[in-house]
Write a protein that holds these residues in place. Structure first.
Motif, short mmCIF file in Angstrom:
data_model
loop_
_atom_site.label_atom_id
_atom_site.label_comp_id
_atom_site.label_asym_id
_atom_site.label_seq_id
_atom_site.Cartn_x
_atom_site.Cartn_y
_atom_site.Cartn_z
N THR A 15 0.82 -1.22 0.00
CA THR A 15 0.00 0.00 0.00
C THR A 15 0.85 1.27 0.00
OG1 THR A 15 -0.23 -0.15 2.41
CG2 THR A 15 -2.00 -1.08 1.07
N ASP A 16 2.00 1.25 0.67
CA ASP A 16 2.84 2.44 0.67
C ASP A 16 3.39 2.75 -0.72
OD1 ASP A 16 4.45 0.11 0.93
OD2 ASP A 16 6.10 1.27 1.77
N LEU A 17 3.71 1.70 -1.50
CA LEU A 17 4.19 1.89 -2.86
C LEU A 17 3.08 2.44 -3.75
CD1 LEU A 17 6.49 1.54 -4.91
CD2 LEU A 17 5.74 -0.83 -5.19
N LEU A 18 1.89 1.89 -3.61
CA LEU A 18 0.76 2.39 -4.37
C LEU A 18 0.47 3.85 -4.03
CD1 LEU A 18 -1.47 2.00 -6.42
CD2 LEU A 18 -2.89 1.05 -4.58
N SER A 19 0.59 4.20 -2.77
CA SER A 19 0.37 5.59 -2.36
C SER A 19 1.35 6.53 -3.04
CB SER A 19 0.50 5.74 -0.84
OG SER A 19 -0.55 5.06 -0.20
N GLU A 20 2.61 6.10 -3.13
CA GLU A 20 3.61 6.93 -3.81
C GLU A 20 3.30 7.06 -5.29
OE1 GLU A 20 7.84 6.62 -2.91
OE2 GLU A 20 7.30 5.26 -1.26
N ILE A 21 2.90 5.96 -5.92
CA ILE A 21 2.54 6.00 -7.34
C ILE A 21 1.37 6.95 -7.56
CG2 ILE A 21 1.51 4.62 -9.21
CD1 ILE A 21 3.29 2.28 -8.23
N GLU A 22 0.37 6.86 -6.70
CA GLU A 22 -0.79 7.74 -6.83
C GLU A 22 -0.42 9.20 -6.61
OE1 GLU A 22 -3.44 5.77 -4.10
OE2 GLU A 22 -4.43 4.70 -5.75
N TRP A 53 0.60 5.31 -16.22
CA TRP A 53 1.71 6.07 -16.80
C TRP A 53 2.93 6.02 -15.87
CZ3 TRP A 53 4.51 10.44 -15.39
CH2 TRP A 53 5.27 11.04 -16.39
N VAL A 54 2.70 6.25 -14.58
CA VAL A 54 3.78 6.23 -13.60
C VAL A 54 4.39 4.84 -13.53
CG1 VAL A 54 4.40 6.54 -11.17
CG2 VAL A 54 2.77 8.10 -12.25
#
Length: 86
Positions: free
Chosen positions: A16-23, A35-36
């Motif tokens: 979830t922390d990685l997804l948060s950064e991507i978002e 895209w990211v």
């Protein structure tokens, strides 16, 4: 939009922390999460991924008898150096 052919959608789970950064990056850049993620994967493939592929190819070459013995290469280099110094 790119003219590159796209795959079917894929599903994966991310921490979830990685997804948060991507978002967060997507929002800041006014881009999609895809895209990211594609940029991140391209960056990986250009660096570490490329190295993994090259090492596998080198191993395959050695297994197929296409390699050189390191001692022979060192002897050849030393002979070249001695010839250049003479």
């Amino acid at each position: 939009m790119s003219d590159r052919e796209l795959s079917d959608p894929i599903t994966m789970r991310l921490p979830t922390d990685l997804l948060s950064e991507i978002e967060e990056i997507a929002k800041i850049c006014n881009r999609s999460r895809s895209w990211v993620f594609v940029r991140a994967v391209k960056s990986y493939l250009a660096a570490e991924g490329r190295e993994i592929i090259e090492l596998a190819e080198a191993k395959r070459d050695i297994e197929n008898g296409l390699g050189q013995n390191l001692d022979d290469v060192i002897d050849e280099v030393e002979a070249i150096i001695k010839g250049a110094a003479a």
